[in-house]
Design a protein around this motif. Structure first.
Motif, PDB file in Angstrom:
ATOM      1  N   SER A 392       0.751  -1.114   0.043  1.00  0.00           N
ATOM      2  CA  SER A 392      -0.024  -0.089  -0.005  1.00  0.00           C
ATOM      3  C   SER A 392       0.811   1.270  -0.063  1.00  0.00           C
ATOM      4  O   SER A 392       0.399   2.224  -0.557  1.00  0.00           O
ATOM      5  N   LYS A 393       1.930   1.124   0.590  1.00  0.00           N
ATOM      6  CA  LYS A 393       3.084   2.217   0.776  1.00  0.00           C
ATOM      7  C   LYS A 393       3.910   2.392  -0.533  1.00  0.00           C
ATOM      8  O   LYS A 393       4.646   3.391  -0.488  1.00  0.00           O
ATOM      9  N   GLY A 394       4.139   1.332  -1.090  1.00  0.00           N
ATOM     10  CA  GLY A 394       5.095   1.071  -2.463  1.00  0.00           C
ATOM     11  C   GLY A 394       6.364   1.399  -1.887  1.00  0.00           C
ATOM     12  O   GLY A 394       7.006   1.006  -0.937  1.00  0.00           O
ATOM     13  N   LYS A 395       7.144   2.281  -2.758  1.00  0.00           N
ATOM     14  CA  LYS A 395       8.522   2.489  -2.013  1.00  0.00           C
ATOM     15  C   LYS A 395       8.783   3.361  -1.009  1.00  0.00           C
ATOM     16  O   LYS A 395      10.122   3.519  -0.463  1.00  0.00           O
ATOM     17  N   HIS A 396       7.790   3.653  -0.569  1.00  0.00           N
ATOM     18  CA  HIS A 396       7.797   4.398   0.635  1.00  0.00           C
ATOM     19  C   HIS A 396       7.658   3.303   2.069  1.00  0.00           C
ATOM     20  O   HIS A 396       7.627   3.672   3.232  1.00  0.00           O
ATOM     21  N   SER A 397       7.461   2.162   1.749  1.00  0.00           N
ATOM     22  CA  SER A 397       7.175   1.110   2.916  1.00  0.00           C
ATOM     23  C   SER A 397       8.230   1.061   3.901  1.00  0.00           C
ATOM     24  O   SER A 397       9.586   1.062   3.560  1.00  0.00           O
ATOM     25  N   ASP A 398       7.809   0.873   5.137  1.00  0.00           N
ATOM     26  CA  ASP A 398       8.703   1.053   6.151  1.00  0.00           C
ATOM     27  C   ASP A 398       8.565  -0.474   6.882  1.00  0.00           C
ATOM     28  O   ASP A 398       9.124  -0.745   7.953  1.00  0.00           O
ATOM     29  N   VAL A 399       8.013  -1.440   6.017  1.00  0.00           N
ATOM     30  CA  VAL A 399       7.661  -2.590   6.750  1.00  0.00           C
ATOM     31  C   VAL A 399       8.204  -3.684   5.846  1.00  0.00           C
ATOM     32  O   VAL A 399       7.956  -3.534   4.298  1.00  0.00           O
ATOM     33  N   SER A 400       8.991  -4.869   6.343  1.00  0.00           N
ATOM     34  CA  SER A 400       9.579  -5.774   5.401  1.00  0.00           C
ATOM     35  C   SER A 400       8.824  -7.151   5.932  1.00  0.00           C
ATOM     36  O   SER A 400       8.897  -7.378   7.042  1.00  0.00           O
ATOM     37  N   ILE A 401       8.794  -7.801   5.139  1.00  0.00           N
ATOM     38  CA  ILE A 401       7.857  -9.232   5.142  1.00  0.00           C
ATOM     39  C   ILE A 401       8.938 -10.316   4.787  1.00  0.00           C
ATOM     40  O   ILE A 401       9.447 -10.323   3.751  1.00  0.00           O
ATOM     41  N   PHE A 402       9.229 -11.370   5.739  1.00  0.00           N
ATOM     42  CA  PHE A 402      10.373 -12.180   5.595  1.00  0.00           C
ATOM     43  C   PHE A 402       9.478 -13.537   5.627  1.00  0.00           C
ATOM     44  O   PHE A 402       8.231 -13.775   6.387  1.00  0.00           O
ATOM     45  N   GLU A 403      10.057 -14.631   4.987  1.00  0.00           N
ATOM     46  CA  GLU A 403       9.595 -15.942   5.167  1.00  0.00           C
ATOM     47  C   GLU A 403      10.901 -16.810   5.593  1.00  0.00           C
ATOM     48  O   GLU A 403      11.844 -16.733   5.154  1.00  0.00           O
ATOM     49  N   LEU A 404      10.672 -17.256   6.695  1.00  0.00           N
ATOM     50  CA  LEU A 404      11.400 -18.216   7.658  1.00  0.00           C
ATOM     51  C   LEU A 404      11.066 -19.691   7.306  1.00  0.00           C
ATOM     52  O   LEU A 404      10.147 -20.198   7.623  1.00  0.00           O
ATOM     53  N   VAL A 405      11.956 -20.758   6.636  1.00  0.00           N
ATOM     54  CA  VAL A 405      11.946 -21.884   6.268  1.00  0.00           C
ATOM     55  C   VAL A 405      12.801 -22.738   7.017  1.00  0.00           C
ATOM     56  O   VAL A 405      13.952 -22.532   7.076  1.00  0.00           O
ATOM     57  N   ARG A 406      12.299 -23.905   7.873  1.00  0.00           N
ATOM     58  CA  ARG A 406      13.093 -24.693   8.366  1.00  0.00           C
ATOM     59  C   ARG A 406      12.799 -26.346   7.990  1.00  0.00           C
ATOM     60  O   ARG A 406      11.799 -26.576   8.022  1.00  0.00           O
ATOM     61  N   ASP A 407      13.888 -26.822   7.304  1.00  0.00           N
ATOM     62  CA  ASP A 407      13.810 -28.276   6.612  1.00  0.00           C
ATOM     63  C   ASP A 407      14.959 -29.053   6.951  1.00  0.00           C
ATOM     64  O   ASP A 407      15.780 -29.120   6.456  1.00  0.00           O
ATOM     65  N   PRO A 408      14.653 -29.670   8.070  1.00  0.00           N
ATOM     66  CA  PRO A 408      15.758 -30.541   8.867  1.00  0.00           C
ATOM     67  C   PRO A 408      16.321 -31.788   7.800  1.00  0.00           C
ATOM     68  O   PRO A 408      17.199 -32.253   7.917  1.00  0.00           O
ATOM     69  N   TRP A 409      15.310 -31.866   6.990  1.00  0.00           N
ATOM     70  CA  TRP A 409      15.887 -33.134   5.916  1.00  0.00           C
ATOM     71  C   TRP A 409      16.349 -32.668   4.630  1.00  0.00           C
ATOM     72  O   TRP A 409      16.641 -33.763   3.556  1.00  0.00           O
ATOM     73  N   LEU A 410      16.568 -31.391   4.492  1.00  0.00           N
ATOM     74  CA  LEU A 410      17.139 -31.012   3.176  1.00  0.00           C
ATOM     75  C   LEU A 410      18.574 -31.538   3.079  1.00  0.00           C
ATOM     76  O   LEU A 410      18.754 -31.755   1.740  1.00  0.00           O
ATOM     77  N   LYS A 411      19.402 -31.518   4.132  1.00  0.00           N
ATOM     78  CA  LYS A 411      20.652 -32.077   3.958  1.00  0.00           C
ATOM     79  C   LYS A 411      20.732 -33.459   3.348  1.00  0.00           C
ATOM     80  O   LYS A 411      21.647 -33.955   2.471  1.00  0.00           O
ATOM     81  N   VAL A 412      19.803 -34.275   4.028  1.00  0.00           N
ATOM     82  CA  VAL A 412      19.726 -35.657   3.374  1.00  0.00           C
ATOM     83  C   VAL A 412      19.231 -35.699   1.862  1.00  0.00           C
ATOM     84  O   VAL A 412      19.792 -36.408   1.226  1.00  0.00           O
ATOM     85  N   VAL A 413      18.370 -34.728   1.638  1.00  0.00           N
ATOM     86  CA  VAL A 413      17.871 -34.954   0.077  1.00  0.00           C
ATOM     87  C   VAL A 413      19.032 -34.391  -0.886  1.00  0.00           C
ATOM     88  O   VAL A 413      19.221 -34.992  -1.637  1.00  0.00           O
ATOM     89  N   TYR A 414      19.781 -33.508  -0.499  1.00  0.00           N
ATOM     90  CA  TYR A 414      21.028 -32.837  -1.077  1.00  0.00           C
ATOM     91  C   TYR A 414      21.997 -33.982  -1.110  1.00  0.00           C
ATOM     92  O   TYR A 414      22.592 -34.398  -2.236  1.00  0.00           O
ATOM     93  N   THR A 415      22.109 -34.853  -0.060  1.00  0.00           N
ATOM     94  CA  THR A 415      23.055 -36.037  -0.170  1.00  0.00           C
ATOM     95  C   THR A 415      22.362 -37.237  -1.289  1.00  0.00           C
ATOM     96  O   THR A 415      23.464 -37.496  -2.125  1.00  0.00           O
ATOM     97  N   GLY A 416      21.184 -37.369  -1.270  1.00  0.00           N
ATOM     98  CA  GLY A 416      20.718 -38.290  -2.389  1.00  0.00           C
ATOM     99  C   GLY A 416      20.959 -37.643  -3.695  1.00  0.00           C
ATOM    100  O   GLY A 416      21.553 -38.439  -4.617  1.00  0.00           O
TER     101      GLY A 416
END
Length: 437
Positions: A392-416
């Motif tokens: 709603s504020k566009g370039k004047h936004s003073d709010v940032s929205i983040f996404e936080l993801v935790r995947d404990p199995w990701l290293k196992v998938v990468y190993t495969g």
């Protein structure tokens, strides 16, 4: 090569049994497609009766127990029934190829169908046929999961069957490929239940540690984010000619636009000649029913304004005025050229945005970093993505929205996955087995 020899033997058996009836030994591709289609139909029936699989029900340690039980159970069955015809068939190409074909069909549907988040999908479960069949949430549908587990069974039995043959150093590529795929697929299926995903809105100068889950619940996270500065870069403003009655950009067949470069430039859009008279990147737009006043304003909420002189063929004299896309504080401003067309500045397109943050964690982490789109930050077991901002504020936004993801199995998938790549590289280097005369 032993694999080539096995293929030709299987092919010869297939050719010999072309005239046989279905379910007569030896089983072939026909039975393979019947079994794969049966699993698909079973999944569709479960989908229509009980709905999508709820991943949270299979979170750790349930997924660990199920994975270990599947692996151990197949090992026991194989060595207890080594000569069973069904076991032998499941470890061959006649079962594997149809299963992969049917799964690829579902993957094609997944790629062509809009996927809904879990919470949205529950509310829209009966909206259309695709939703009712689970295809709007493919990765948690019964058909997809059952076919994946069927392929896991085939993979493990194929690996076990290979261990009973004479081993050589060339088998390393086979084991790396098949075991890598088994590990990646099993970890991906099991780990989806332990995947945690939260969004966090942080205002400039504030610290936030609460995240909102996919179901709308708010919980305290072991990671806190302090937003030091949030910056947005926009593309240069552009001008278009629109039809007054419909608001469509002209020409209708090939809409044209002009990106601002500098004062004094000229352009031609949809038979309208434009000349850039003035430019204010930070302006206050004040207007009433008859008058528009634009003045420089270096403060939050300022808009971008361009003063334009416009003319069309046959006009007695050009029109001149300010055009602006406005902001959350000021209204937009257009320049009517005649009763049919006007000059308009669409909202400026965002080029990129990033957040300068300080991160804290329960384990004592104190880290300053920059988070951008497609450039996430890893903190302990969490991946932090730049997700959005206050639109709603566009370039004047003073709010940032983040996404936080935790995947404990990701290293196992990468190993495969790395095992798969290593197996492919090994087969490339080793090359085909040379025949001796």
């Amino acid at each position: 090569m032993e694999d080539t020899k096995t293929f030709y033997i299987d092919y010869a058996e297939c050719m010999k049994s072309r005239s046989r009836k279905i379910w007569e030994q030896p089983w072939g591709y026909a039975e393979g497609f019947i079994v794969a289609a049966g699993i698909l139909l079973t999944g569709l029936m479960l989908q229509l009766t009980v709905g999508n699989i709820e991943p949270a029900l299979f979170a750790s340690p349930v997924n660990v127990i199920m994975g270990a039980s599947l692996t151990a159970g197949l090992i026991a069955v194989y060595f207890l029934l080594p000569q069973n015809k069904a076991i032998k068939w499941l470890s061959g190409v006649y079962a594997a190829v149809p299963a992969i074909v049917v799964l690829l069909l579902l993957c094609m549907i997944l790629g062509l169908t809009s996927q809904l988040p879990l919470s949205t999908g529950r509310m829209q479960a009966s909206d259309n046929l695709f939703s009712r069949l689970g295809w709007a949430q493919m990765t948690t549908s019964w058909s997809f999961i059952l076919l994946c587990f069927y392929i896991l069974i085939i993979l493990e039995l194929t690996l076990l069957r290979r261990t009973r043959k004479k081993q050589s150093w060339r088998d390393i590529g086979f084991y790396l490929n098949h075991l890598g795929l088994f590990v990646a697929l099993l970890a991906g299926l099991s780990g989806s239940a332990d995947l945690k995903r939260f969004t966090m809105s942080v205002q400039e100068g504030q610290v936030e540690w609460r995240g909102t889950g996919q179901s709308g619940e708010t919980i305290e996270l072991p990671v806190a984010i302090q937003l030091d500065t949030f910056r947005i870069e926009e593309y240069p403003p552009r001008l278009v000619v629109v039809e007054n009655m419909t608001g469509k950009i002209l020409p209708a067949a090939h809409p044209e636009s002009y990106h601002f470069v500098e004062i004094g430039k000229t352009a031609r859009l949809a038979d309208v000649s434009l000349e850039i008279m003035d430019y204010l990147p930070h302006a206050a737009i004040l207007r009433d029913s008859t008058f528009v006043n634009v003045v420089p304003m270096m403060m939050e909420g300022a808009g971008t304004a361009i003063k334009v002189k416009a003319a069309k063929p046959g006009m007695e004299q050009p029109v001149e005025g300010w055009v602006s896309s406005g902001s959350y504080l000021f209204p937009h401003s257009t320049l009517p050229v005649d009763e049919f067309t006007s000059i308009v500045m669409p909202p400026q397109e965002v080029k990129k945005y990033k957040s300068f943050v300080t991160l804290y964690s329960e384990k004592g982490t104190n880290l300053q970093a920059v988070i951008e789109v497609n450039k996430p930050l890893t903190v302990e077991e969490w991946m932090i993505y730049q997700y959005s901002y206050d639109n709603s504020k566009g370039k004047h936004s003073d709010v940032s929205i983040f996404e936080l993801v935790r995947d404990p199995w990701l290293k196992v998938v990468y190993t495969g996955i790395f095992m798969l790549l290593a197996g492919a590289l090994f087969l490339f280097i080793a090359g085909p087995k040379k025949r001796t005369a």
